[in-house]
Design an enzyme around this catalytic site. Structure first.
Site, PDB file in Angstrom:
ATOM      1  N   GLY A 124      12.554  27.179 -75.871  1.00 47.67           N
ATOM      2  CA  GLY A 124      12.113  27.302 -77.252  1.00 47.67           C
ATOM      3  C   GLY A 124      11.826  28.757 -77.582  1.00 47.67           C
ATOM      4  CB  CYS A 125       9.260  30.306 -79.710  1.00 48.66           C
ATOM      5  SG  CYS A 125       8.641  31.941 -80.159  1.00 48.66           S
ATOM      6  CG  PHE A 126      12.040  35.066 -77.273  1.00 48.29           C
ATOM      7  CD1 PHE A 126      11.152  35.503 -78.236  1.00 48.29           C
ATOM      8  CD2 PHE A 126      13.375  35.425 -77.407  1.00 48.29           C
ATOM      9  CE1 PHE A 126      11.567  36.275 -79.311  1.00 48.29           C
ATOM     10  CE2 PHE A 126      13.797  36.202 -78.483  1.00 48.29           C
ATOM     11  CZ  PHE A 126      12.897  36.625 -79.430  1.00 48.29           C
TER      12      PHE A 126
END
Length: 176
Positions: free
Chosen positions: A9-11
């Site tokens: 997902g979002c890094f």
């Protein structure tokens, strides 16, 4: 030193956790395995480049193993949702392990099988395991984003709870 490349997902969430681990030299947010050369964040977010948001982790295997890196990975994101993490939706947010060699591929497949057999998640794991084709570091403002922006809305609502869960579960592995 060895390198692992993971997308959950979002890094910002993944990078925040791995940078705290003993044995981790660096965790760099970036983009992997897409079709566009040197993509921008805006292009990757459009969902048209084929890249996944990932974190490239350089670590000392005498301090932390690749298996431990993956076990942490499967607790800091939901590996059962295809192309999404929470409200972040799109192929760029897919759960992916980009392997650097056959040994990493085998370990990743074994960890997925073990976690699936343990029933730790209520749905099947959909994490992709594929060779790393290319990695592009994200823009500078994405690096250490959570540390630099803890009061930002997304960080408070999404990143902070994941970091708190990580700290509680893996406190023994966190740098002093």
């Amino acid at each position: 030193m060895e390198v692992a490349t993971l997308g959950g997902g979002c890094f910002w969430c993944v990078e925040a956790c791995y940078n705290m681990l003993r044995g981790v030299q660096s965790a760099i947010s970036g983009y992997a395995n897409g079709d566009t050369k040197d993509p921008s964040y805006k292009a990757v977010c459009s969902g048209t480049t084929g890249h996944a948001e990932v974190v490239q982790i350089t670590y000392d295997p005498s301090v932390i193993s690749y298996k431990e890196i993956l076990e942490i990975f499967f607790t800091v994101h939901d590996p059962t949702t295809k192309d999404r993490q929470g409200n972040d939706v799109g192929t760029q947010y897919r759960s992916i392990i980009c392997t650097h060699n056959d040994s990493q591929r085998a370990i990743a497949q074994q960890v997925i099988a073990d976690i699936s057999a343990q029933g730790l998640w209520p749905a099947p794991i959909v994490t992709q395991v594929e060779p790393l084709e290319i990695f592009y570091p994200a823009e500078d403002y994405h690096q250490d984003y959570y540390v630099q922006n803890p009061g930002q809305g997304y960080c408070r609502a999404v990143v902070a709870p994941k970091v708190a869960k990580f700290r509680q579960k893996f406190n023994r592995l966190i740098k002093p």
